[in-house]
Design an enzyme around this catalytic site. Structure first.
Site, short mmCIF file in Angstrom:
data_model
loop_
_atom_site.label_atom_id
_atom_site.label_comp_id
_atom_site.label_asym_id
_atom_site.label_seq_id
_atom_site.Cartn_x
_atom_site.Cartn_y
_atom_site.Cartn_z
N ASP A 85 -7.95 -5.25 0.03
CA ASP A 85 -8.59 -6.13 -1.02
C ASP A 85 -8.04 -7.49 -0.70
O ASP A 85 -8.57 -8.29 -1.67
CB ASP A 85 -8.01 -5.57 -2.28
CG ASP A 85 -8.56 -4.05 -2.64
OD1 ASP A 85 -9.63 -3.96 -2.31
OD2 ASP A 85 -7.67 -3.26 -3.10
N HIS A 116 1.02 -1.13 0.06
CA HIS A 116 -0.11 -0.04 -0.11
C HIS A 116 0.92 1.32 -0.05
O HIS A 116 2.13 1.14 0.50
CB HIS A 116 -0.94 -0.10 1.35
CG HIS A 116 -1.93 0.97 1.20
ND1 HIS A 116 -1.88 2.20 1.36
CD2 HIS A 116 -3.19 0.61 0.60
CE1 HIS A 116 -3.18 2.85 1.36
NE2 HIS A 116 -3.86 1.97 0.64
#
Ligand code: ACO
Length: 428
Positions: free
Chosen positions: A363, A306
Site C-alpha cells: 500500500d 505487515h
C-alpha cells in the site's frame, strides 16, 4: 501429508498430536482433537500461530519476502502475465493454454453488465457516500438478482457465481465512482480488455470517445495482479468464515469487502497517501518518524509493516517501479513520490523500524500511482476489493469443495462473571 508427532504435556499427562507437512513452509500441529482429549482450548487471538485451513492457492514466506500463486512468483506474474491469466490460474490451478485463456476472457467479458434494476440502488446513496459503503451494499445485493448461482452445493453454479463476481466488480466499482462525481454511468464495452474496460467505465464520458492509454492499462492490470490474492489475510478469512455457514457467494464477498475497508487492511492505501500528503515535504519526515515511534501517539506509518512480511513486501518492489512507468507515460510527477522515497530511506535506517522488521508494504506506493492515474483516494480500497475478488472467490471455492469443510466456530477464554441471579431493577 506425512505424519510426524508433537507431544504436549497437560496436567502431568502427555498427549500426542500429528504434525502435518505442506509442500513448502512450516509444518502444522494438528490439534483438532485437543479439546476432546485434554479438555483445553488453545489461545491465539489474531491467529498469529494458527493455520485455519489447508490451501493450495498462495504461499508466502514473510521472512524471505516470497509470494507465490500456485507456485509462480509474484514478480514473474507481474512482469509477464495479465490479470485475466492470473485469475484463471487462481481459480483453476494451472496457467491456461491460449484457447483456455481466450474462452475465459470471453466468458468474463460477457458477464460484465449488471442487472439494469441495480442502477437504482445507487440513487439511494448520498453522493458523498464512500465507494466501499456502496460496494458492500451492491455486491451483497447481487444475490437478490442472480438466484440461479446461489446453490453452493452445485459446482456449476459456484463457477457461474465466481465468473459473475469477477466480471461485474469493475462495473460496480466504476459506477460507484461515476455516482460520486455526478456523471452518467457507462455500459461496459466488450471490445476492450478487462482493465481497459474498467478505465473507460471510470473515466470515459458518453460525449467523447475514450482512449485507453496502453501504459496506464498495463500499470492498472499489474496493480490488479499484485492484489489478486494473499492467502489467509483478514478479509479472505472473513469470506471463508462467512462461507463456512453455507452463505451465498455474493453475501460472502460483501463480508470480505467490509473487512477489507479497515485502515489496518485494505484501507491502508488511502491512509498511506493521506499521510504522505500530510507530511508534504521531506523536511517534515523526521517529525513523523518520531511520532510513529512514540508509544503514546496512536500515529503509525501507514503502508509500513505487515503481519506476515518481516522483509520487503515483494509487491511493494513492483509497485515502486510502476510509479515511474505511469509518471513517464502520463508525463506527470508528484512531489509526494519523492516524500515516499525519502520516508522509506529514512525509516529503513532507523533502529526502531529495523528491529521491528517494518518494511514498506503493497500500500505504500499504490496510492501514488492511483492518484496519478486520476483516482480519488476514496476509490483506492474499492480498487483493491475489485482485484481481490478473484482471490476471495477462489479461496471460497476451495473451501466449499473440501469434503472436510465444517462451519468455522472459534472458541474463547471466558473472563466475564460466573453464574449469578438476576436482580430486579428496584433492588440494583
Ligand atoms: N508504524 C509504527 N510502528 C509500527 C507499525 C507502523 N506502521 N507497524 C507496526 N508497528 C510496531 C507496533 O507498534 C508494535 O510495536 P511493539 O512491539 O513495541 O508494541 C510492533 O511494530 C508490531 O506491530 P503489530 O501491530 O503487533 O504487528 P501486527 O502484525 O499485528 O500488525 C499491521 C501488522 C496491522 C499491518 C501493522 O504493521 C500496521 O498497522 N501497519 C500500518 C497499516 C498498514 O499499512 N496496513 C496494510 C497492511 S498490508 C495489507 O493489508 C494489504
Amino acid at each position: 501429508m506425512a505424519d510426524k508427532q508433537a507431544d504436549l504435556e497437560v496436567g502431568g499427562e502427555t498427549y500426542h498430536f500429528p504434525t502435518l507437512e505442506g509442500t513448502v513452509g512450516p509444518d502444522v500441529i494438528d490439534i483438532r482433537k485437543l479439546y476432546g482429549s485434554t479438555g483445553r482450548f488453545t489461545y491465539d487471538p489474531g491467529y498469529k500461530s494458527t493455520a485455519s485451513c489447508e490451501s493450495a492457492l498462495t504461499y508466502i514466506d514473510g521472512d524471505e519476502g516470497v509470494l507465490l500463486h500456485r507456485g509462480y512468483p509474484i514478480g514473474q506474474l507481474a512482469e509477464h502475465s495479465s490479470f485475466m491469466e492470473v485469475s484463471y490460474l487462481l481459480l483453476n490451478g494451472e496457467l491456461p493454454s491460449k484457447e483456455e485463456l481466450d474462452d475465459f476472457t470471453q466468458t468474463i467479458t460477457y458477464h460484465t453488465m449488471i442487472h439494469d434494476q441495480m442502477r437504482q440502488f445507487y440513487q439511494g446513496f448520498r453522493r458523498d457516500a464512500h465507494p466501499m459503503a456502496i460496494m458492500c451494499g451492491v455486491v451483497g445485493a447481487l444475490s437478490a438478482f442472480y438466484h440461479d448461482s446461489t446453490d453452493i452445493s452445485d459446482p456449476e453454479q459456484r463457477k457461474i457465481a465466481s465468473h459473475r463476481l469477477l466480471a461485474k466488480m469493475p462495473t460496480i466499482a466504476a459506477m460507484a465512482y461515476k455516482y460520486s462525481v455526478g456523471q452518467p454511468f457507462l455500459y461496459p464495452d466488450n471490445s476492450l480488455s478487462y482493465t481497459g474496460n474498467f478505465l473507460r467505465m471510470t473515466f470515459g464520458v458518453p460525449a467523447e470517445e475514450y482512449e485507453v492509454v496502453p501504459a496506464v492499462e498495463k500499470a492498472m492490470d499489474r496493480i490488479f495482479i499484485l492484489h489478486a490474492d494473499h492467502e489467509q489475510n483478514a478479509s479472505t478469512s472473513t469470506v471463508r468464515l462467512a462461507g463456512s455457514s453455507g452463505a451465498n457467494p455474493f453475501a460472502c464477498i460483501s463480508a470480505g469487502i467490509a473487512c477489507l475497508w479497515g485502515p489496518a487492511h485494505g484501507g491502508a492505501n488511502e491512509a498511506a497517501l493521506n499521510m504522505l500528503r500530510e507530511i508534504g515535504t521531506p523536511d517534515r519526515i523526521p517529525h513523523y518518524i518520531e511520532r510513529a515511534k512514540d508509544k503514546n501517539d496512536p500515529f503509525r506509518l501507514m503502508g509500513f509493516g505487515h503481519r506476515v512480511y518481516k522483509n520487503y513486501d515483494p509487491r511493494a518492489t513492483v509497485m515502486q517501479k510502476t510509479v515511474r512507468e505511469v509518471f513517464d507515460a502520463l508525463k506527470v510527477s508528484d512531489p509526494v513520490f519523492e516524500t515516499a522515497l525519502q520516508l522509506e530511506e529514512m525509516a529503513l535506517k532507523d533502529d526502531y523500524f529495523v528491529e521491528k522488521k517494518l518494511f514498506p508494504n503493497v500500500d505504500f506506493y499504490s496510492g501514488v500511482i492511483l492518484s496519478a492515474i486520476g483516482f480519488p483516494t476514496t476509490m483506492f480500497t474499492a480498487l483493491f476489493a475489485l482485484a481481490r475478488t478473484v482471490g476471495w472467490v477462489a479461496q471460497w471455492n476451495e473451501m466449499i469443495s473440501d469434503p472436510d469443510q465444517v462451519i468455522g466456530r472459534p472458541r474463547q477464554l471466558y473472563t466475564g462473571p460466573t453464574e449469578r441471579d438476576y436482580v430486579p431493577i428496584d433492588q440494583r
